[in-house]
Design a protein around this motif. Structure first.
Motif, PDB file in Angstrom:
ATOM      1  N   UNK B   8       0.848  -1.180   0.000  1.00 55.73           N
ATOM      2  CA  UNK B   8       0.000   0.000   0.000  1.00 55.73           C
ATOM      3  C   UNK B   8       0.889   1.237   0.000  1.00 55.73           C
ATOM      4  N   UNK B   9       0.475   2.232  -0.771  1.00 58.22           N
ATOM      5  CA  UNK B   9       1.223   3.500  -0.775  1.00 58.22           C
ATOM      6  C   UNK B   9       0.216   4.642  -0.852  1.00 58.22           C
ATOM      7  N   UNK B  10       0.313   5.556   0.112  1.00 55.82           N
ATOM      8  CA  UNK B  10      -0.572   6.725   0.074  1.00 55.82           C
ATOM      9  C   UNK B  10       0.257   7.988  -0.056  1.00 55.82           C
ATOM     10  N   UNK B  11      -0.314   8.954  -0.771  1.00 56.28           N
ATOM     11  CA  UNK B  11       0.256  10.306  -0.811  1.00 56.28           C
ATOM     12  C   UNK B  11      -0.724  11.215  -0.096  1.00 56.28           C
ATOM     13  N   UNK B  12      -0.403  11.605   1.100  1.00 56.28           N
ATOM     14  CA  UNK B  12      -1.353  12.370   1.906  1.00 56.28           C
ATOM     15  C   UNK B  12      -2.541  11.480   2.220  1.00 56.28           C
ATOM     16  N   UNK B  13      -3.720  11.906   1.767  1.00 54.45           N
ATOM     17  CA  UNK B  13      -4.897  11.091   2.052  1.00 54.45           C
ATOM     18  C   UNK B  13      -5.276  10.247   0.829  1.00 54.45           C
ATOM     19  N   UNK B  14      -4.457  10.409  -0.227  1.00 54.34           N
ATOM     20  CA  UNK B  14      -4.793   9.729  -1.481  1.00 54.34           C
ATOM     21  C   UNK B  14      -4.095   8.385  -1.573  1.00 54.34           C
ATOM     22  N   UNK B  15      -4.902   7.326  -1.735  1.00 54.75           N
ATOM     23  CA  UNK B  15      -4.315   5.985  -1.822  1.00 54.75           C
ATOM     24  C   UNK B  15      -3.925   5.688  -3.259  1.00 54.75           C
ATOM     25  N   UNK B  49      12.710   0.980  -5.446  1.00 58.80           N
ATOM     26  CA  UNK B  49      12.825   1.829  -4.261  1.00 58.80           C
ATOM     27  C   UNK B  49      12.989   3.315  -4.578  1.00 58.80           C
ATOM     28  N   UNK B  50      12.519   3.753  -5.764  1.00 59.90           N
ATOM     29  CA  UNK B  50      12.419   5.198  -5.961  1.00 59.90           C
ATOM     30  C   UNK B  50      11.336   5.719  -5.034  1.00 59.90           C
ATOM     31  N   UNK B  51      10.390   4.844  -4.725  1.00 58.86           N
ATOM     32  CA  UNK B  51       9.380   5.135  -3.698  1.00 58.86           C
ATOM     33  C   UNK B  51       9.386   3.974  -2.720  1.00 58.86           C
ATOM     34  N   UNK B  52       9.084   4.272  -1.455  1.00 64.77           N
ATOM     35  CA  UNK B  52       8.995   3.207  -0.458  1.00 64.77           C
ATOM     36  C   UNK B  52       7.532   2.975  -0.117  1.00 64.77           C
ATOM     37  N   UNK B  53       7.101   1.714  -0.061  1.00 72.78           N
ATOM     38  CA  UNK B  53       5.702   1.452   0.303  1.00 72.78           C
ATOM     39  C   UNK B  53       5.442   1.808   1.773  1.00 72.78           C
ATOM     40  N   UNK B  54       4.170   2.155   2.068  1.00 67.65           N
ATOM     41  CA  UNK B  54       3.810   2.415   3.464  1.00 67.65           C
ATOM     42  C   UNK B  54       3.735   1.103   4.232  1.00 67.65           C
ATOM     43  N   UNK B  55       3.230   0.090   3.543  1.00 75.25           N
ATOM     44  CA  UNK B  55       3.197  -1.229   4.183  1.00 75.25           C
ATOM     45  C   UNK B  55       3.285  -2.296   3.104  1.00 75.25           C
ATOM     46  N   UNK B  56       3.540  -3.535   3.518  1.00 80.81           N
ATOM     47  CA  UNK B  56       3.686  -4.618   2.558  1.00 80.81           C
ATOM     48  C   UNK B  56       5.143  -4.894   2.267  1.00 80.81           C
ATOM     49  N   UNK B  57       5.382  -6.006   1.584  1.00 82.62           N
ATOM     50  CA  UNK B  57       6.755  -6.430   1.314  1.00 82.62           C
ATOM     51  C   UNK B  57       6.945  -6.678  -0.171  1.00 82.62           C
ATOM     52  N   UNK B  58       8.035  -6.171  -0.717  1.00 85.36           N
ATOM     53  CA  UNK B  58       8.416  -6.491  -2.085  1.00 85.36           C
ATOM     54  C   UNK B  58       9.728  -7.266  -2.006  1.00 85.36           C
ATOM     55  N   UNK B  59       9.782  -8.422  -2.672  1.00 84.76           N
ATOM     56  CA  UNK B  59      11.010  -9.211  -2.634  1.00 84.76           C
ATOM     57  C   UNK B  59      11.426  -9.580  -4.044  1.00 84.76           C
TER      58      UNK B  59
END
Lengths: 524, 268
Positions: B8-15, B49-59
């Motif tokens: 999951x990745x949010x920008x402010x309140x926007x998912x 990893x130009x962006x980091x997720x808020x939660x979850x795992x990428x492998x």
């Protein structure tokens, strides 16, 4: 007088000094520029990554920029003293804003797509900074450095005020001495220097991609090289250090006379009279060239050395009035002569001290003095005409002008308008001859050496005799400019060498000859 | 090869990306298809990893990418940008050499690699290696972008609308040469696009995205013929005939005619 011709010969005569000043100027400019780049560039980079600090840093640097340069030097002297360190610090503070701002703007302005690509390729933050951000922001950063350089060359002239050398020595000396050639000998090289450095840096700024990376590495070396041009003006190594004003340095009755007549050889720096007294009080200097009625003499407990070989001509003050005004208002002359002989050296020193150190207003001082002398009369508010009084920009002149204004208002039906604070001798005298003011107090020695400038032999003959100088000046001004010199006020505000009372007593120095002998003994 | 779990990745309140999970096999060509704002580019940028997720795992290959230095991770993943992202102050050869140089390749090896790639992408080295990006056409710049991404022979290639900024004629030419690159056979490719045609052309598997979630995942045929709901159906509606025609084997005229009839009926 043919200015081009004599300017050339002046520069030719003074070429050693001119070269030294130019080198010092380049050195000062680049030392501060080097420090500015060393600190401003990383700071500019830092605030691209910390936006909250950006506003703060840019705001602070902006505020520094708005402080008038003379004031900034004034702030720095109590902390850093005199000499190159406060001068370089001041230049550094002025140069900071353009370098920080352009670094910041330049890096912020790099295409975000390119920045992201750099990261996506696997560059670290530092690799991106050096291989992408700084290289692409280079033209903008260089523009900032160019601005800083030009500012530094300009502000660098003020270094001469605080014993740090540079082309300001000629400029300020020339202004004080009413010597246009001397002003130009400093101003023209300074302007050329600014133009030349700006041009050279513009070539660097336009460097192609390949040479840009090369230049980035070379820049610090070039800055260091130019910085090394600043060699401290050592001259003689003597245990005592003298600080002379730019004016004193260039005068026959100043440094030149001291060397020629007394054989005085002392390590000397050039410094503004505004900071000179404080510097000697703080033991940064040991000997200064002051004025014998200066209030600071009392405030800082200084003694004047006796001019036993009489090289300083007398500087008796007297009102100088346009003939036309005296003819129109014949009652004016006797009123202006009422002060004649009433103020001697110690009274004038005391009055100056009250204004400069006790912060009394010149008007108050003037009034108290006139009341005590029984000369004060309430204004008559007459309407017969207006007399325009002028004064130079220092307290003694303000006090005298106030006295004259009160006398004119109290004893005649004339009204007075004051134009006080006219820069220097040149400005005051031009105002008088161009009918902008009607009178101002002038000093016999100044009139002789700065305005009339008779041949050397003539000066030599006159110097040392109060009356012969006064008579010569009075006659010449009457003849050449239709100006009347009224009776001298009494005090002699001549040049004098000064030392701290304690040190002078300890070294048993009372006269300039004593000082010369002490220095000779010291060296042998 | 790449596994994404509950990211999951949010920008402010926007998912931008909302609890997405999937995995991609080695050598697979996967396309994330969706309108702008559907979260596909955000997803792509989280993989290197130009962006980091808020939660979850990428492998990648079983190792969570969080445990790797971002720089090392990125040097092992090629990345192609929509607007090429070439360094304007680097020559074409220097641009292509960026990752090999970061990896410390020796000069000879790097140069050989640059020449090989430029030739494959129809950029004659003699003519172009010393040129700067601004001297090239848009199509040529994009070819350089592709060569740069492939330079260090990374096992994974991320492509963000790689042909999106090109005009149709240039696009098909660049795409054609791209598809012919033999290097791509062994590579895992994750491509993001809003172009349905392109997705069908390049994908082994398509993820159709909307509002940060995957609406349907499957082969092009599955998405076309077995749409999971109205959103998927309407998404392809406009180009259905061309897409269906594209899936039909050459010469199978009856099938083509029936597809056309279906298309006509729906649009009557």
């Amino acid at each position: 007088m043919d200015h081009t011709e004599s300017l050339w010969s002046f520069m030719d005569q003074q070429s050693a000094k001119l070269l030294q000043q130019t080198m010092q100027h380049i050195g000062l400019t680049f030392i501060s520029l080097f420090i500015t780049v060393l600190i401003g560039l990383p700071l500019g980079v830092y605030i691209t990554r910390n936006k909250r600090a950006a506003g703060l840093v840019l705001g602070f640097a902006g505020v520094l920029q708005t402080i008038p340069s003379i004031a900034l030097l004034g702030f720095l002297i109590p902390v850093l003293g005199i000499g190159p360190i406060p001068a370089i610090t001041a230049l550094f503070l002025y140069a900071l804003l353009p370098v920080i701002r352009n670094t910041y703007t330049g890096i912020i302005g790099v295409d975000p797509g390119v920045k992201e690509a750099a990261l996506a390729m696997g560059m670290t933050g530092w690799q991106r900074l050096f291989r992408v951000d700084l290289v692409l922001a280079f033209p903008v950063i260089m523009a900032g450095i160019r601005t800083a350089t030009v500012i530094n060359v300009g502000v660098g002239t003020l270094a001469a005020y605080i014993a740090a050398g540079g082309l300001g020595e000629f400029i300020f000396g020339g202004i004080a001495l009413n010597n246009t050639n001397m002003i130009l000998a400093g101003a023209i090289p300074a302007a050329l220097l600014a133009i030349l450095l700006d041009f050279l840096l513009s070539l660097v700024q336009r460097a192609g991609n390949r040479s840009r990376r090369f230049t980035l590495g070379l820049l610090p070396l070039v800055l260091l090289l130019f910085s090394s041009f600043y060699v401290l003006p050592l001259g003689y190594s003597s245990r005592l250090l003298a600080g002379f004003t730019p004016e004193f340095m260039g005068r026959r009755d100043g440094d030149i006379g001291l060397r020629a007549v007394y054989g005085l050889e002392i390590r000397t720096v050039v410094i503004s009279d505004a900071v000179m007294y404080k510097a000697i009080f703080n033991k940064k200097l040991d000997v200064i060239s002051g004025y014998s009625t200066d209030g600071r003499l009392k405030a800082y407990d200084l003694v004047t050395l006796d001019d036993d070989k009489k090289i300083f001509p007398p500087y008796y003050a007297a009102p100088v009035v346009r003939d036309a005004v005296l003819e129109k208002y014949p009652e004016l002359g006797p009123v202006l002569n009422m002060l004649a002989g009433r103020i001697n050296d110690s009274i004038m020193t005391e009055l100056n001290y009250e204004v400069e150190y006790l912060n009394r207003s010149p008007a108050q001082c003037a009034r108290d003095f006139l009341v005590k002398q029984g000369l004060y009369k309430a204004p008559r508010n007459g309407a017969r005409g207006i007399v325009r009084l002028g004064s130079k920009i220092f307290p003694e002149q303000y006090i005298l002008t106030e006295m004259y204004a009160m006398l004119v208002r109290g004893y005649t039906d004339l009204e007075v308008s004051s134009k006080t604070g006219l820069g220097g001798t040149k400005i005051c005298f031009e105002a008088l001859t161009h009918d902008q003011i009607d009178m101002y107090p002038e000093y016999t020695g100044t009139a002789l050496l700065a305005i009339l400038q008779p041949p050397l032999a003539e000066t030599g003959r006159l110097t040392g005799n109060r009356d012969s100088v006064y008579n010569y000046v009075r006659d010449a001004m009457q003849r050449d400019y239709h100006l009347s010199w009224l009776s001298p006020i009494g005090f002699n505000n001549a040049y004098a060498l000064m030392m701290r009372r304690g040190q002078a007593r300890q070294l048993r120095i009372k006269t300039i000859t004593d000082l010369t002998n002490y220095l000779k003994k010291d060296r042998s | 090869m790449i596994s994404v779990k509950n990211v999951t990745k949010t920008f402010g309140s926007y998912k931008a990306v909302d609890d997405i999970s999937f995995s991609i096999q080695r050598g697979e060509n996967v396309v994330f298809l969706g309108t702008s704002g559907s979260g596909k580019t955000t997803l792509l940028k989280m993989i290197n990893r130009l962006l980091e997720p808020d939660s979850g795992i990428i492998a990648i290959d079983g190792v969570p990418i969080r445990q790797r230095r971002p720089e090392d991770l990125r040097r092992s993943i090629g990345y192609v940008f929509q607007n090429n992202g070439l360094f304007p102050h680097y020559t074409i050869a220097e641009n292509i050499a960026i990752v090999p140089r970061l990896l410390g390749w020796d000069r000879q090896r790097t140069e050989a690699r640059i020449v090989a790639l430029m030739e494959k992408l129809r950029l004659p080295p003699v003519q172009y290696s010393a040129a700067y990006p601004s001297e090239l056409s848009g199509g040529q710049q994009q070819r350089v972008g592709i060569a740069r991404a492939l330079a260090a022979d990374p096992p994974i290639l991320l492509m963000d609308e790689p042909f999106g900024a090109l005009d149709p004629i240039t696009r098909s030419a660049v795409k054609k040469d791209f598809k012919e690159l033999d290097e791509l056979r062994s590579k895992t490719i994750v491509l993001v696009t809003h172009d349905v045609q392109e997705a069908f052309e390049l994908a082994d598997r398509i993820f159709l995205m909307d509002k940060g979630t995957v609406v349907q995942e499957g082969t092009p045929d599955q998405l076309l013929f077995e749409p999971a709901g109205d959103y998927v159906r309407t998404f392809f509606e406009e180009q259905r005939f061309l897409l269906e025609a594209g899936r039909i084997a050459a010469g199978d005229y009856p099938a083509l005619i029936s597809a056309f009839d279906k298309f006509k009926n729906r649009h009557r």
